[in-house]
Write a protein that holds these residues in place. Structure first.
Motif, mmCIF file in Angstrom:
data_model
loop_
_atom_site.group_PDB
_atom_site.id
_atom_site.type_symbol
_atom_site.label_atom_id
_atom_site.label_comp_id
_atom_site.label_asym_id
_atom_site.label_seq_id
_atom_site.Cartn_x
_atom_site.Cartn_y
_atom_site.Cartn_z
ATOM 1 N N THR A 50 0.846 -1.185 0.000
ATOM 2 C CA THR A 50 0.000 0.000 0.000
ATOM 3 C C THR A 50 0.881 1.233 0.000
ATOM 4 O O THR A 50 1.839 1.327 0.770
ATOM 5 C CB THR A 50 -0.922 -0.007 1.229
ATOM 6 O OG1 THR A 50 -1.744 -1.169 1.147
ATOM 7 C CG2 THR A 50 -1.793 1.227 1.272
ATOM 8 N N PRO A 52 0.222 5.041 0.417
ATOM 9 C CA PRO A 52 -0.574 6.256 0.603
ATOM 10 C C PRO A 52 0.318 7.461 0.417
ATOM 11 O O PRO A 52 1.488 7.427 0.773
ATOM 12 C CB PRO A 52 -1.035 6.147 2.049
ATOM 13 C CG PRO A 52 0.043 5.385 2.706
ATOM 14 C CD PRO A 52 0.649 4.481 1.671
ATOM 15 N N ARG A 102 -4.408 6.621 -2.059
ATOM 16 C CA ARG A 102 -3.737 5.382 -1.673
ATOM 17 C C ARG A 102 -3.795 4.419 -2.850
ATOM 18 O O ARG A 102 -4.849 4.219 -3.437
ATOM 19 C CB ARG A 102 -4.444 4.784 -0.464
ATOM 20 C CG ARG A 102 -3.847 3.482 0.002
ATOM 21 C CD ARG A 102 -4.557 2.950 1.225
ATOM 22 N NE ARG A 102 -4.429 3.926 2.292
ATOM 23 C CZ ARG A 102 -5.235 4.005 3.334
ATOM 24 N NH1 ARG A 102 -6.244 3.176 3.453
ATOM 25 N NH2 ARG A 102 -5.063 4.914 4.259
ATOM 26 N N ASN A 104 -3.252 0.503 -3.787
ATOM 27 C CA ASN A 104 -3.053 -0.861 -3.295
ATOM 28 C C ASN A 104 -2.589 -1.707 -4.459
ATOM 29 O O ASN A 104 -3.235 -1.734 -5.506
ATOM 30 C CB ASN A 104 -4.345 -1.440 -2.719
ATOM 31 C CG ASN A 104 -4.745 -0.778 -1.426
ATOM 32 O OD1 ASN A 104 -3.913 -0.228 -0.720
ATOM 33 N ND2 ASN A 104 -6.019 -0.804 -1.125
ATOM 34 N N ASN A 191 -7.782 3.920 -5.137
ATOM 35 C CA ASN A 191 -7.437 5.250 -4.652
ATOM 36 C C ASN A 191 -8.510 5.771 -3.754
ATOM 37 O O ASN A 191 -9.650 5.691 -4.038
ATOM 38 C CB ASN A 191 -7.241 6.195 -5.832
ATOM 39 C CG ASN A 191 -6.180 5.684 -6.759
ATOM 40 O OD1 ASN A 191 -5.096 5.356 -6.324
ATOM 41 N ND2 ASN A 191 -6.479 5.622 -8.035
#
Length: 191
Positions: A50, A52, A102, A104, A191
């Motif tokens: 992840t 961010p 963010r 992933n 996101n």
């Protein structure tokens, strides 16, 4: 925004490793989600990375501004759906809600039957705006007690209602329970 995330996750693992940290105060970081299993002494790492970013870069700033507009519009529609004034939920949440971009990434998994991309969860916040990579699967939600895949649609967002909306609506709107499952060759951007 998607291009920036894709470029980051295409970096060699040793380049991405420079950003791994457990210090959540850092503006840019890379981390894994963990699952605490009572029978084990150590946490289980989810099959994901992840990223961010609260970066002040122009791309992230413009993306945040546009997502902020979208969220304001959605909150207005949700307020009206509750029979309230259009700006009611926006006022309850505050004029400047925190927006976090963010990404992933679920790397290709050699044995997806024994891994989990992201465990079942709900979002603590009001709304989550997800942009999936076209043609990528893995996101699932619970519908009628069963897990259902959320197909990615070109240029579309998935909007998840979080805990705050369920509380503010006195349960009239329900929070979404979701998870991400791994697959061979699977990669996704949320996101």
């Amino acid at each position: 925004m998607i291009t920036a995330m894709v470029q980051f996750f295409k970096l060699p693992p040793e380049e991405r490793a420079k950003y791994f940290t457990t210090d959540h105060s850092k503006q840019v970081k890379l981390f894994n989600y963990y699952l605490k299993v009572e029978e084990q002494e150590q946490n289980v790492t989810m099959w994901s990375e992840t990223f961010p970013s609260k970066s002040k870069s122009e791309v992230f700033a413009e993306y945040a501004k546009e997502i902020g507009r979208l969220m304001k519009m959605l909150l207005g529609l949700l307020s009206q759906g509750l029979g309230l004034e259009k700006d009611c939920l926006q006022k309850k949440l505050g004029d400047n809600p925190t927006l976090i971009a963010r990404g992933n990434y679920y790397p290709p998994c050699p044995d997806p039957e024994v891994t989990l991309g992201l465990a079942i969860r709900t979002d603590l916040n009001a709304l989550t705006v997800l942009r999936q990579t076209e043609g990528v699967t893995g996101l699932q939600v619970i519908k009628d007690g069963k897990w259902v895949a959320v197909d990615s649609l070109p240029s579309a967002f998935v909007i998840n209602l979080g805990d705050q909306i369920q509380v503010l609506s006195n349960g009239r709107y329900k929070k979404v329970h979701d998870r991400a499952v791994t697959q061979q060759g699977h990669c996704d951007w949320c996101n």
